[in-house]
Design a protein around this motif. Structure first.
Motif, PDB file in Angstrom:
ATOM      1  N   LYS A   1       0.829  -1.204   0.000  1.00  0.00           N
ATOM      2  CA  LYS A   1       0.000   0.000   0.000  1.00  0.00           C
ATOM      3  C   LYS A   1       0.868   1.260   0.000  1.00  0.00           C
ATOM      4  O   LYS A   1       0.563   2.234  -0.694  1.00  0.00           O
ATOM      5  CB  LYS A   1      -0.934  -0.008   1.202  1.00  0.00           C
ATOM      6  CG  LYS A   1      -1.987  -1.084   1.107  1.00  0.00           C
ATOM      7  CD  LYS A   1      -2.824  -1.156   2.362  1.00  0.00           C
ATOM      8  CE  LYS A   1      -3.794  -2.312   2.262  1.00  0.00           C
ATOM      9  NZ  LYS A   1      -4.571  -2.483   3.479  1.00  0.00           N
ATOM     10  N   ALA A   2       1.944   1.227   0.764  1.00  0.00           N
ATOM     11  CA  ALA A   2       2.845   2.384   0.786  1.00  0.00           C
ATOM     12  C   ALA A   2       3.525   2.567  -0.564  1.00  0.00           C
ATOM     13  O   ALA A   2       3.710   3.695  -1.037  1.00  0.00           O
ATOM     14  CB  ALA A   2       3.895   2.201   1.883  1.00  0.00           C
ATOM     15  N   TRP A   3       3.893   1.460  -1.199  1.00  0.00           N
ATOM     16  CA  TRP A   3       4.547   1.538  -2.513  1.00  0.00           C
ATOM     17  C   TRP A   3       3.598   2.153  -3.541  1.00  0.00           C
ATOM     18  O   TRP A   3       3.985   3.044  -4.292  1.00  0.00           O
ATOM     19  CB  TRP A   3       4.990   0.148  -2.933  1.00  0.00           C
ATOM     20  CG  TRP A   3       5.596   0.081  -4.290  1.00  0.00           C
ATOM     21  CD1 TRP A   3       6.749   0.681  -4.716  1.00  0.00           C
ATOM     22  CD2 TRP A   3       5.073  -0.626  -5.414  1.00  0.00           C
ATOM     23  NE1 TRP A   3       6.970   0.383  -6.036  1.00  0.00           N
ATOM     24  CE2 TRP A   3       5.964  -0.417  -6.486  1.00  0.00           C
ATOM     25  CE3 TRP A   3       3.961  -1.428  -5.602  1.00  0.00           C
ATOM     26  CZ2 TRP A   3       5.744  -0.977  -7.734  1.00  0.00           C
ATOM     27  CZ3 TRP A   3       3.759  -1.981  -6.852  1.00  0.00           C
ATOM     28  CH2 TRP A   3       4.643  -1.748  -7.900  1.00  0.00           C
TER      29      TRP A   3
ATOM     30  N   SER B   1       1.011   4.063  -2.967  1.00  0.00           N
ATOM     31  CA  SER B   1       0.734   5.463  -2.652  1.00  0.00           C
ATOM     32  C   SER B   1       1.897   6.366  -3.035  1.00  0.00           C
ATOM     33  O   SER B   1       1.699   7.543  -3.330  1.00  0.00           O
ATOM     34  CB  SER B   1       0.402   5.626  -1.176  1.00  0.00           C
ATOM     35  OG  SER B   1       1.543   5.410  -0.382  1.00  0.00           O
ATOM     36  N   SER B   2       3.113   5.823  -3.073  1.00  0.00           N
ATOM     37  CA  SER B   2       4.253   6.646  -3.496  1.00  0.00           C
ATOM     38  C   SER B   2       4.310   6.799  -5.017  1.00  0.00           C
ATOM     39  O   SER B   2       4.937   7.718  -5.526  1.00  0.00           O
ATOM     40  CB  SER B   2       5.563   6.044  -2.988  1.00  0.00           C
ATOM     41  OG  SER B   2       5.883   4.845  -3.672  1.00  0.00           O
ATOM     42  N   LEU B   3       3.661   5.894  -5.742  1.00  0.00           N
ATOM     43  CA  LEU B   3       3.694   5.939  -7.207  1.00  0.00           C
ATOM     44  C   LEU B   3       2.543   6.740  -7.808  1.00  0.00           C
ATOM     45  O   LEU B   3       2.709   7.389  -8.839  1.00  0.00           O
ATOM     46  CB  LEU B   3       3.644   4.522  -7.782  1.00  0.00           C
ATOM     47  CG  LEU B   3       4.838   3.622  -7.507  1.00  0.00           C
ATOM     48  CD1 LEU B   3       4.578   2.221  -8.051  1.00  0.00           C
ATOM     49  CD2 LEU B   3       6.100   4.202  -8.102  1.00  0.00           C
TER      50      LEU B   3
ATOM     51  N   GLN C   1      -5.407   8.246  -5.909  1.00  0.00           N
ATOM     52  CA  GLN C   1      -4.972   7.318  -4.863  1.00  0.00           C
ATOM     53  C   GLN C   1      -5.977   6.190  -4.638  1.00  0.00           C
ATOM     54  O   GLN C   1      -5.593   5.026  -4.543  1.00  0.00           O
ATOM     55  CB  GLN C   1      -4.735   8.054  -3.541  1.00  0.00           C
ATOM     56  CG  GLN C   1      -3.404   8.751  -3.447  1.00  0.00           C
ATOM     57  CD  GLN C   1      -2.246   7.782  -3.383  1.00  0.00           C
ATOM     58  OE1 GLN C   1      -2.294   6.758  -2.723  1.00  0.00           O
ATOM     59  NE2 GLN C   1      -1.201   8.117  -4.101  1.00  0.00           N
TER      60      GLN C   1
ATOM     61  N   GLN D   1      -5.117   2.310  -5.307  1.00  0.00           N
ATOM     62  CA  GLN D   1      -5.152   1.329  -4.217  1.00  0.00           C
ATOM     63  C   GLN D   1      -6.153   0.220  -4.523  1.00  0.00           C
ATOM     64  O   GLN D   1      -5.892  -0.956  -4.267  1.00  0.00           O
ATOM     65  CB  GLN D   1      -5.501   2.007  -2.892  1.00  0.00           C
ATOM     66  CG  GLN D   1      -4.431   2.917  -2.357  1.00  0.00           C
ATOM     67  CD  GLN D   1      -3.189   2.180  -1.892  1.00  0.00           C
ATOM     68  OE1 GLN D   1      -3.195   0.993  -1.644  1.00  0.00           O
ATOM     69  NE2 GLN D   1      -2.106   2.918  -1.781  1.00  0.00           N
TER      70      GLN D   1
END
Length: 100
Positions: free
Chosen positions: A20-22, A24-26, A32, A36
């Motif tokens: 999820k963090a990856w 959200s960084s892309l 978003q 997701q």
């Protein structure tokens, strides 16, 4: 059974946030939710397919899923080697561009 559930749940808790963090960084802020959702949908679909495939391998002798998986892995490996060589040849200084 309970120790296995604890380990399985711990693994999911330790790894789910990373994806999820990856994502959200892309993805840009305005997409978003869509990014997701797509990531989680594809991940869930992959888990479903893997579970069905494992069930097929578990039943009977499991020869067909094993042979298909082996053949797919071999084709993927050969494709990656060929693509890597083409990319390596194209990026070497003084090398001619690959023919298309």
């Amino acid at each position: 059974m309970f120790p296995v559930l604890i380990v399985y749940g711990g693994f999911a808790a330790a790894t789910d946030g990373v994806g999820k963090a990856w994502v959200s960084s892309l993805a840009p802020a305005q997409v978003q939710g869509r990014a997701q959702g797509l990531f989680q949908g594809l991940t869930g679909g992959g888990v479903l397919v893997a579970g069905i495939w494992a069930g097929l391998a578990w039943g009977d002798a499991g020869r067909v899923p094993l042979l298909v998986s082996g053949a797919a892995g071999l084709l993927l490996a050969v494709g990656l080697v060929v693509a890597g060589r083409r990319l390596g040849a194209a990026t070497r200084p003084g090398a001619a561009p690959p023919a298309q």
